[in-house]
Design an enzyme around this catalytic site. Structure first.
Site, PDB file in Angstrom:
ATOM      1  N   ASP A   1      26.336  34.301  50.205  1.00 53.98           N
ATOM      2  CA  ASP A   1      27.551  34.226  50.396  1.00 53.98           C
ATOM      3  C   ASP A   1      28.700  34.792  50.302  1.00 53.98           C
ATOM      4  O   ASP A   1      28.865  34.615  49.076  1.00 53.98           O
ATOM      5  CB  ASP A   1      28.095  32.413  51.620  1.00 53.98           C
ATOM      6  CG  ASP A   1      28.717  32.688  52.040  1.00 53.98           C
ATOM      7  OD1 ASP A   1      29.066  33.029  53.484  1.00 53.98           O
ATOM      8  OD2 ASP A   1      30.572  32.267  52.494  1.00 53.98           O
TER       9      ASP A   1
ATOM     10  N   GLU B   1      25.826  38.411  50.712  1.00 52.79           N
ATOM     11  CA  GLU B   1      26.493  38.900  52.029  1.00 52.79           C
ATOM     12  C   GLU B   1      28.029  39.947  51.545  1.00 52.79           C
ATOM     13  O   GLU B   1      28.433  39.618  51.161  1.00 52.79           O
ATOM     14  CB  GLU B   1      27.486  37.619  52.720  1.00 52.79           C
ATOM     15  CG  GLU B   1      28.067  38.528  53.988  1.00 52.79           C
ATOM     16  CD  GLU B   1      28.692  37.309  54.298  1.00 52.79           C
ATOM     17  OE1 GLU B   1      29.469  37.145  55.563  1.00 52.79           O
ATOM     18  OE2 GLU B   1      29.632  36.217  53.175  1.00 52.79           O
TER      19      GLU B   1
HETATM   20  C1  GLC Z   1      30.420  33.712  55.588  1.00 57.79           C
HETATM   21  C2  GLC Z   1      29.725  33.164  56.101  1.00 57.79           C
HETATM   22  C3  GLC Z   1      30.611  32.507  57.348  1.00 57.79           C
HETATM   23  C4  GLC Z   1      31.184  31.539  56.571  1.00 57.79           C
HETATM   24  C5  GLC Z   1      31.868  32.603  55.821  1.00 57.79           C
HETATM   25  C6  GLC Z   1      32.732  31.229  54.575  1.00 57.79           C
HETATM   26  O1  GLC Z   1      31.201  34.413  55.854  1.00 57.79           O
HETATM   27  O2  GLC Z   1      28.643  34.363  56.586  1.00 57.79           O
HETATM   28  O3  GLC Z   1      29.629  32.206  58.780  1.00 57.79           O
HETATM   29  O4  GLC Z   1      32.073  31.343  57.548  1.00 57.79           O
HETATM   30  O5  GLC Z   1      31.539  33.034  54.743  1.00 57.79           O
HETATM   31  O6  GLC Z   1      31.759  30.629  53.860  1.00 57.79           O
END
Ligand code: GLC
Length: 561
Positions: A219, A280
């Site tokens: 993440d 991500e």
């Molecule tokens: C990432 C996740 C999202 C979350 C954020 C904070 O962007 O995909 O859903 O709110 O991280 O952890």
């Protein structure tokens, strides 16, 4: 005799391992599951791990190689699981560790790998690490989070903003200091400059790899580090959804130190063969994306390529450019294309026009599944589920939607329950009202109905996924752009070294297009195309000199003599 048996055992185990391709991820179809919304087996209105297990046959039939499950660890659920309070167990809302182990076993039986979400950047403010850190400046974990003194007037140390709006600094009365949070204030950022933090997190990864998970979706990768000099961000034009001046994020986003951690994470992952690190990685361009793989392919295996999927309009030149960049700028690494996920309005609502949505969805499916890539599918994307944005602020569950209403309506819309059939609650659970409302179109957009329709979006996804595995060119072929001057039809071939090729042609316009292609300059012999998949009723064989695509039509065909 014992020697013979031993040799036999060794041979068998090598053979078994031989079938496990360590590079499986390069061409993988990965299916993202938001567990809260997939299937509810205990009728509490919230999906659970057993709900995933119950539908593994569906996923096998769809043809996915792996599932990525968004966080199911214990959490106060402020950010629906992205605020973790214990990294080594299961939130009772989603089940038990036995349920997880059963899910692993059943998935493995079906050849489906399980990928966990891993939130490194921050924990919940209810995590024992944070509680300890917040208790005193002299606590054991005092330096595990990003703490700073106020400025001389008692204000936050600088103008940094949370990605979710407002100041990124939260005051703590006990320490008389501020802590930094890139996301909600209930999600304090860990201090990745602290060796103990890194080691603790690496052990968490080992814990899950020991349990057999095939890897992690990491993440918020670019958020891991902040400028140690705490320099103010530059203000840029405009205000955000919360009415505050926008800042540049040059001191809080994608700092070079991120790569040190990715490198270490890769080393930890390498202790276990065949595991994958997905990231991500919302990044400004292909150049930054390329860096995420590491100079020596020693960082992420698959940083998400959000360049292609988030063009957000059917602009042929942009798609051609982004596909070409993915092919030429990523140093031969496979891109992980993604059009949909749990943080963005669903692709049908970003690309569709409400009139031609079905062919447009098939066009997106083709762009996702026929280049040389790994592909990410978000649950319900294969059905054409829409974004069901809440209409009243009272109904909003995602805090950013409540805070930013009506400019920012939050992410509930893309998280509504999976549409399985046309029973009450779309077959998501029992009688209990689901945590978010069912999409209004569930009677026609669902697994049961679409499974029976030969030309449904679901069957189109299945067909392309099957072709990706079985057709040698779609599986192993190079990607070569063709007919690059055509500003209505995007086309490319997938070509193997024996000269065989598959053509993919996509009509980006709302009118029918007829064109011809000469592939001999590309070393492809053949005058015809044998249809492998099409978004429309196509003849079984067509002439390369005369290809007609209806509006937004997608065509995949094998070049034949
Ligand atoms: C990432 C996740 C999202 C979350 C954020 C904070 O962007 O995909 O859903 O709110 O991280 O952890």
């Amino acid at each position: 005799m014992t020697k013979v048996l031993l040799c036999l055992a060794l041979l068998l185990s090598t053979l078994a391992k031989g079938t496990e391709d360590p590079d499986w991820w390069r061409k993988a179809v990965i299916y993202e599951i938001y567990p809260r919304s997939f299937a509810d087996t205990n009728d509490d209105g919230i999906g659970d791990l057993n709900g995933i297990t119950a539908h593994l046959d569906y996923l096998k039939d769809l043809g996915v190689d792996a599932i990525w499950i968004t966080p199911f660890y214990p959490s106060p659920q402020v950010d629906f699981g992205y605020d973790i309070s214990d990294y080594r167990s299961i939130d009772p809302q989603y089940g038990t560790m036995e349920d997880f182990d059963r899910l692993m076993r059943e998935a493995t039986k079906r050849g489906i790998r399980v990928i966990n979400d891993m939130v490194l950047n921050h924990t919940s403010d209810q995590h024992p690490w944070f509680k300890d850190s917040a208790s005193s400046r002299r606590s054991k974990r005092a330096d595990w989070y990003v703490w700073h003194d106020p400025d001389s007037k008692g204000h936050p140390p600088n103008n940094w903003q949370s990605i979710f709006g407002h100041s990124a600094w939260q005051w703590n009365e006990r320490r008389k200091q501020f802590y930094y949070h890139a996301f909600y204030k209930e999600q304090p950022d860990l201090n990745f400059r602290n060796r103990a933090v890194r080691d603790a997190m690496y052990d968490v990864l080992r814990f899950w790899m020991d349990k057999g998970v095939a890897g992690f979706r990491l993440d918020a990768v670019p958020s891991l580090f902040e400028d140690p000099m705490l320099r103010d961000e530059r203000y840029v034009e405009g205000v955000d959804a919360y009415g505050e001046r926008k800042v540049s994020r040059q001191y809080t986003d994608n700092l070079p130190e991120v790569h040190d951690v990715l490198h270490e994470l890769r080393q930890v992952t390498n202790e276990y063969p065949g595991r994958v690190l997905i990231g991500e990685t919302y990044l400004p361009n292909a150049f930054e994306l390329a860096k995420m793989y590491g100079k020596n392919r020693d960082e992420l295996h698959l940083p998400m390529d959000t360049q292609l999927g988030f063009i957000n309009r059917l602009a042929i030149a942009d798609f051609r450019e982004k596909l070409t960049e993915a092919e030429t700028q990523l140093n031969g690494n496979p891109p992980l294309f993604v059009f949909d996920n749990h943080d963005n309005e669903r692709s049908v609502d970003r690309y569709g026009d409400r009139v031609n949505d079905q062919p447009i969805q098939k066009l997106i499916a083709t762009l996702l599944l026929t280049p040389r890539d790994a592909a990410l599918i978000y649950y319900g994307e294969e059905l054409g589920m829409r974004t069901n944005t809440p209409r009243r602020v009272e109904d909003v569950r995602d805090p950013i939607g409540r805070m930013g209403w009506p400019q920012e309506k939050g992410r509930d819309g893309e998280r509504t329950p999976m549409q399985w059939n046309n029973d009450a609650n779309a077959g998501f659970g029992g009688t209990r009202q689901p945590w978010l409302p069912i999409g209004e179109d569930y009677k026609t957009v669902n697994v049961a109905v679409e499974s029976k329709q030969a030309d449904s979006l679901l069957n189109y996804y299945k067909r392309l996924i099957k072709l990706r595995k079985e057709n040698a060119q779609l599986r192993d072929g190079d990607f070569v752009m063709t007919d690059e001057k055509n500003n209505a039809v995007l086309s490319y071939i997938r070509q193997t070294h024996d000269g065989q090729a598959v053509l993919v042609a996509l009509n980006f316009t709302g009118t029918s297009q007829t064109f011809s292609l000469d592939l001999t300059t590309r070393g492809v012999k053949g005058k015809h195309l044998k249809t492998l998949a099409a978004s429309f009723a196509s003849a079984e064989q067509i002439d390369l000199a005369h290809i007609t695509l209806p509006q937004y039509g997608s065509y995949v065909g094998q070049v034949t003599p």
